[in-house]
Design a protein around this motif. Structure first.
Motif, PDB file in Angstrom:
ATOM      1  N   GLU A  36     -40.178  51.197  35.450  1.00  0.00           N
ATOM      2  CA  GLU A  36     -40.790  52.486  35.135  1.00  0.00           C
ATOM      3  C   GLU A  36     -42.093  52.265  34.374  1.00  0.00           C
ATOM      4  O   GLU A  36     -42.150  51.437  33.468  1.00  0.00           O
ATOM      5  CB  GLU A  36     -39.826  53.300  34.251  1.00  0.00           C
ATOM      6  N   GLU A  37     -43.120  52.977  34.756  1.00  0.00           N
ATOM      7  CA  GLU A  37     -44.373  52.874  34.041  1.00  0.00           C
ATOM      8  C   GLU A  37     -44.281  53.600  32.709  1.00  0.00           C
ATOM      9  O   GLU A  37     -43.616  54.640  32.607  1.00  0.00           O
ATOM     10  CB  GLU A  37     -45.516  53.464  34.866  1.00  0.00           C
ATOM     11  N   PRO A  38     -44.899  53.070  31.639  1.00  0.00           N
ATOM     12  CA  PRO A  38     -44.873  53.740  30.335  1.00  0.00           C
ATOM     13  C   PRO A  38     -45.411  55.166  30.459  1.00  0.00           C
ATOM     14  O   PRO A  38     -46.407  55.413  31.129  1.00  0.00           O
ATOM     15  CB  PRO A  38     -45.802  52.866  29.483  1.00  0.00           C
ATOM     16  N   GLY A  39     -44.733  56.140  29.784  1.00  0.00           N
ATOM     17  CA  GLY A  39     -45.154  57.549  29.811  1.00  0.00           C
ATOM     18  C   GLY A  39     -44.437  58.366  30.864  1.00  0.00           C
ATOM     19  O   GLY A  39     -44.352  59.588  30.758  1.00  0.00           O
ATOM     20  N   ASN A  40     -43.928  57.709  31.925  1.00  0.00           N
ATOM     21  CA  ASN A  40     -43.166  58.432  32.938  1.00  0.00           C
ATOM     22  C   ASN A  40     -41.724  58.574  32.483  1.00  0.00           C
ATOM     23  O   ASN A  40     -41.117  57.615  32.016  1.00  0.00           O
ATOM     24  CB  ASN A  40     -43.211  57.683  34.273  1.00  0.00           C
ATOM     25  N   THR A  41     -41.141  59.747  32.604  1.00  0.00           N
ATOM     26  CA  THR A  41     -39.759  59.977  32.159  1.00  0.00           C
ATOM     27  C   THR A  41     -38.913  60.430  33.322  1.00  0.00           C
ATOM     28  O   THR A  41     -39.392  61.105  34.243  1.00  0.00           O
ATOM     29  CB  THR A  41     -39.703  61.042  31.048  1.00  0.00           C
ATOM     30  N   ASN A  42     -37.662  60.111  33.279  1.00  0.00           N
ATOM     31  CA  ASN A  42     -36.701  60.529  34.286  1.00  0.00           C
ATOM     32  C   ASN A  42     -35.878  61.668  33.698  1.00  0.00           C
ATOM     33  O   ASN A  42     -35.234  61.507  32.648  1.00  0.00           O
ATOM     34  CB  ASN A  42     -35.809  59.350  34.660  1.00  0.00           C
ATOM     35  N   PRO A  43     -35.869  62.841  34.332  1.00  0.00           N
ATOM     36  CA  PRO A  43     -35.153  63.995  33.754  1.00  0.00           C
ATOM     37  C   PRO A  43     -33.670  63.735  33.575  1.00  0.00           C
ATOM     38  O   PRO A  43     -33.061  64.257  32.646  1.00  0.00           O
ATOM     39  CB  PRO A  43     -35.434  65.102  34.771  1.00  0.00           C
ATOM     40  N   VAL A  44     -33.073  62.995  34.453  1.00  0.00           N
ATOM     41  CA  VAL A  44     -31.648  62.704  34.318  1.00  0.00           C
ATOM     42  C   VAL A  44     -31.402  61.882  33.055  1.00  0.00           C
ATOM     43  O   VAL A  44     -30.487  62.157  32.263  1.00  0.00           O
ATOM     44  CB  VAL A  44     -31.142  61.964  35.570  1.00  0.00           C
ATOM     45  N   LEU A  45     -32.250  60.845  32.871  1.00  0.00           N
ATOM     46  CA  LEU A  45     -32.092  60.016  31.674  1.00  0.00           C
ATOM     47  C   LEU A  45     -32.335  60.824  30.402  1.00  0.00           C
ATOM     48  O   LEU A  45     -31.628  60.665  29.389  1.00  0.00           O
ATOM     49  CB  LEU A  45     -33.066  58.842  31.727  1.00  0.00           C
ATOM     50  N   GLU A  46     -33.364  61.699  30.445  1.00  0.00           N
ATOM     51  CA  GLU A  46     -33.663  62.498  29.259  1.00  0.00           C
ATOM     52  C   GLU A  46     -32.493  63.403  28.895  1.00  0.00           C
ATOM     53  O   GLU A  46     -32.159  63.574  27.724  1.00  0.00           O
ATOM     54  CB  GLU A  46     -34.923  63.335  29.509  1.00  0.00           C
ATOM     55  N   GLU A  47     -31.848  64.007  29.902  1.00  0.00           N
ATOM     56  CA  GLU A  47     -30.709  64.892  29.608  1.00  0.00           C
ATOM     57  C   GLU A  47     -29.536  64.098  29.065  1.00  0.00           C
ATOM     58  O   GLU A  47     -28.820  64.553  28.163  1.00  0.00           O
ATOM     59  CB  GLU A  47     -30.318  65.663  30.870  1.00  0.00           C
TER      60      GLU A  47
END
Length: 879
Positions: A840-851
């Motif tokens: 994963e590139e820095p700054g990009n987030t995965n919504p599943v991981l965030e939840e």
């Protein structure tokens, strides 16, 4: 032309006949070059460019070299790719009327050099000729300095590839092609890849069958070519005739030392393609092209130039005939077991000069008196060699002892006629021994007596005249003279005749002094010419025995190779292999001959090998880089090659079933000249193996498939292994080193496959290479540990370990795709395809991981957990 001087007109007339050569035009003691030749040669040779008046009113560019030093300058021009035409004065300037007659007496090209100072005594200087028709190629090979002349035909499928492989073995310096092949791009393109190969074209008519056949039988003085065994070899005869025609036109010589042509077939030898010769480093290393570090460097203990050349030739042409191999091995064994005989043999052979090239210079008429003395000294060794070999029992040594011709008649001629320490130049006199010819003796006596009289004249005249400073001298302008200082001129006798006045002295002659001068000078001139003429007659007498000298040289070369192989066996602790017509390859405690020699601080770890045509055809070898996989595979190939060459091998014992070809696919690089990538070069080499290997071949594959993606590479490697295993397609004995550990599963699927790996010992985060081949496949590549040994920064190593740990979680997926590539049915679970990326590139987030991060797991009820899982599932499906 009308404005030019007669000499310059003569030059331009001759130069017009040789536009493609640099013309060495003899003028007195120099070879001169003019016009464009002078400008080109002065730069190439780094000599001064001058000029002279040619009669046209303009200055003509000119440069020159002394005739006595011409060889070194010619060698430099040849090395730079030029051809040199030697134009000599063919009549005596003292008797010539008008301009001295001159002719081109020889054209020197890279493949027609005979001068020892311009040749490497350890290698042949091959000239080749090639012709082509719809069936294939004809190839002729000549070595002008030794008289070697051979021909072969290469036809059928892959004929061009086989031709290039044969040229790679020969390593010629010059190739002659008929004009009709000028536009053959396939052949020309491949020939241009050979570094240092000069390519020249010659009149196609010389390569026609009728012209070639007629030229060959006229040269050999026969009515047909049946006696040479080449009658009916149309392509070979065309190539040989073209080569002979080229030599006759350029050398202006009868070439009597080329007294036979030998047909041969590449099917008589183990075939080694260019890649295999390079990868096994038989005669030179891959890195720098040097002999040191090659197999030849390890085994070469020859003491004659002929033996050194023959050993190299044998090494690149391993035999397929078991009887011939056994004859070589038995001779080596006898000498290896007899230290005293071998030592005495080496001492005797060390006294033998290069008989092959001496014979060539004699036939050319370029041999000087020192060459004949070298021939005599070499031949004088032969009776001692015969005596030393008289109790031999191995067939190879017995044949040499019974066949060798001691040539007492040739030795006698030279011994009786030529001084033991003659001058280098044939025009310096003192060549013929006193007592050999009465006329030579009389002239020598006259010259000597005259010089003694002149020597005594000075003392006599000092006493008679009372002039203490009187001296007798000589120069080329005035001859002999009497010199008297000015202070003593009043004491000069009346009979003295003034000849020259100097600042502080006068020079005089007397009638008697001139009489003796004429006696001396006339005797010396006649003596020098007589000795030169007599030497030429003696050389021509020896020339009539050149064929005998060449036969003797051939036997001595073989004997030298036998003793060299025996010496290598004793020094390196090699054993005699057993070579049979079978499919079994069994090596006990085998070693790599070069690596073993290069190791200074640690012993070489030997390893066993067993392959056959049934149960053990393919050996999959795994293990980390640097552990020794490539060394092990190469040593197996080298042991087989050495055995079939007639060498003892670096092993406790070895049983070698005859191998028809060795193929190696080891390393690759981009071929920029043809625009081929590393992977394309690799695939070309693999294709060559799959198309040409047989069940009698030995195949070495090292890491094929690395030049493309992992799954593509694995799939290709797997498919190649299956193809080679199939006895209906290849069935060759194969060593296959790989980092694709998945290939070890072949042993569970197919008969004839075995797994081995290179043992290592882990010590913390480090590894120790044990260099031992053990059964079974390796489960790890230890790449990070090897990277640590190479000195990669610790930060890189730490990150690599993190990435490796993550990638290893995809093992089930990889296994499923491996099995699919092998054609084995395996269900790949859908959720394995959803593995999260670790890149994963820095700054990009995965919504599943965030939840997931926001979930309070400790206070989450079962029903809430099920609802959360359902929502996450929907989000993933939407993505």
């Amino acid at each position: 032309m009308t404005e030019l001087t007669p000499m310059m007109k003569q030059y331009l007339t001759i130069k017009k006949q040789h536009p493609d050569e640099i013309l060495f035009f003899r003028l007195g003691d120099f070879y001169e070059m003019f016009f464009d030749d002078a400008e080109v040669a002065s730069k190439a040779l780094e000599i001064t460019l001058t000029s002279r008046d040619s009669g046209s009113g303009k200055k003509t560019p000119m440069c020159g070299v002394p005739y006595h030093a011409a060889e070194s300058y010619i060698a430099r021009l040849i090395d730079k790719g030029f051809r040199v035409a030697i134009c000599e004065q063919v009549e005596d300037p003292r008797t010539a009327k008008g301009i001295v007659k001159r002719e081109v007496t020889r054209i020197i090209t890279p493949g027609t050099v005979t001068e020892s100072s311009m040749l490497d005594e350890t290698r042949y200087n091959f000239l080749i000729g090639i012709v082509k028709d719809d069936l294939g190629y004809g190839l002729a090979v000549a070595e002008v300095s030794t008289g070697y002349f051979a021909m072969t035909e290469i036809t059928g499928p892959m004929a061009l590839t086989k031709l290039i492989d044969e040229i790679s073995r020969l390593k010629p310096v010059e190739c002659i092609l008929p004009d009709e092949l000028k536009e053959n791009r396939d052949l020309q393109g491949k020939l241009f890849k050979f570094r240092g190969l000069a390519i020249n074209h010659f009149n196609w008519k010389s390569f026609s069958y009728s012209t070639s056949y007629r030229g060959l039988i006229e040269h050999f003085g026969t009515s047909s070519l049946e006696g040479f065994g080449c009658e009916g070899l149309t392509l070979g005869i065309r190539a040989a005739g073209g080569i002979l025609g080229f030599l006759k036109e350029t050398q202006k010589n009868t070439l009597l030392h080329i007294n036979k042509v030998m047909p041969y077939t590449t099917d008589c030898y183990m075939l080694l393609d260019n890649a295999t010769r390079r990868n096994l480093e038989l005669t030179q290393t891959i890195r720098d092209g040097q002999k040191r570090g090659s197999l030849l460097w390890v085994i070469d203990h020859t003491v004659t130039a002929m033996g050194a050349r023959l050993l190299k030739l044998w090494l690149e042409q391993p035999l397929l005939d078991i009887a011939a191999i056994s004859e070589r091995l038995d001779a080596v064994e006898e000498l290896a077991n007899n230290t005293i005989k071998r030592s005495d043999l080496r001492k005797l052979l060390d006294r033998v000069y290069d008989l092959e090239r001496l014979a060539g210079r004699i036939a050319y008429g370029s041999a000087n008196a020192r060459d004949l003395i070298a021939l005599k000294c070499s031949l004088e060794v032969l009776p001692q060699l015969c005596y030393l070999l008289q109790d031999s029992y191995s067939p190879g040594l017995v044949v040499i002892q019974e066949t060798i011709d001691c040539m007492d008649d040739v030795v006698g001629i030279i011994r009786d006629s030529i001084h033991e320490e003659p001058p280098f130049s044939l025009r310096d006199g003192n060549i013929i021994k006193t007592g050999f010819n009465p006329e030579v003796d009389n002239l020598r006596t006259a010259s000597r007596d005259g010089k003694q009289w002149i020597t005594s004249l000075e003392a006599q005249e000092k006493e008679r005249t009372g002039i203490k400073s009187l001296k007798v001298g000589f120069n080329k302008v005035f001859g002999y003279y009497i010199e008297i200082t000015r202070s003593n001129l009043a004491m000069v006798p009346d009979e003295y005749i003034r000849k020259q006045t100097l600042a502080n002295a006068e020079r005089y002659i007397t009638p008697q002094l001139k009489e003796y001068e004429n006696l001396i000078m006339g005797a010396e001139d006649r003596l020098t010419q007589l000795e030169y003429n007599m030497f030429c007659e003696i050389r021509e007498t020896v020339n009539r025995e050149v064929a005998r000298i060449q036969k003797c040289a051939s036997l001595i070369a073989i004997l030298d190779v036998y003793q060299s192989n025996a010496e290598a066996a004793i020094r390196n602790n090699y054993s005699k292999p057993v070579v049979k017509d079978s499919d079994v390859l069994a090596i006990k405690e085998g070693r790599h001959p070069v690596v073993e020699r290069m190791l200074a601080e640690e012993p070489f770890i030997p390893n066993d090998t067993y392959l056959d045509g049934s149960g053990y055809r393919l050996d999959i070898i795994t293990g980390p880089n640097m552990a020794g996989k490539s060394t092990y595979m190469r040593q197996v190939a080298l042991i087989c090659l050495m055995a079939q060459t007639g060498l003892f091998v670096p092993a406790e014992n070895a049983k070698i079933g005859i191998i028809d070809r060795i193929f190696t696919r080891v390393g690759a690089s981009d071929d920029l000249a043809t625009g081929q990538s590393t992977f394309m070069v690799e695939m070309n080499e693999v294709a060559n193996i799959l198309n040409n290997a047989t069940s009698k071949s030995l195949v070495i594959l090292d890491e094929i498939g690395r030049g493309t993606s992992t799954f593509d590479g694995l799939s290709i490697a797997w498919a190649v292994a299956e193809y080679i295993l199939d006895t209906g397609k290849v069935g060759a004995k194969t060593l296959f080193a790989t980092h694709y550990h998945e290939l070890t599963e072949l042993a569970e699927i197919f008969p004839g496959v075995q797994n081995h790996n290179i043992a290592v010992r882990e010590k913390g985060e480090d590894i120790i290479f044990l260099r031992k081949i053990i059964p079974g496949g390796a489960d790890r590549s230890y790449g990070i540990q090897v990277a640590r040994l190479a000195g990669l920064p610790s930060e890189v190593l730490t990150r690599a370990k993190e990435i490796l740990a993550t990638l290893e979680t995809t093992e089930d997926l990889a296994k499923g795709q491996r099995e699919a590539a092998a054609g084995r049915k395996k269900h790949v679970r859908e959720n394995e395809r959803l593995q999260l990326s670790i890149f994963e590139e820095p700054g990009n987030t995965n919504p599943v991981l965030e939840e997931i991060k926001k979930v309070d797991i400790l206070n989450l009820t079962p029903i809430d957990a099920l609802n959360l899982l359902y929502r996450l599932h929907l989000k993933l499906r939407e993505e």
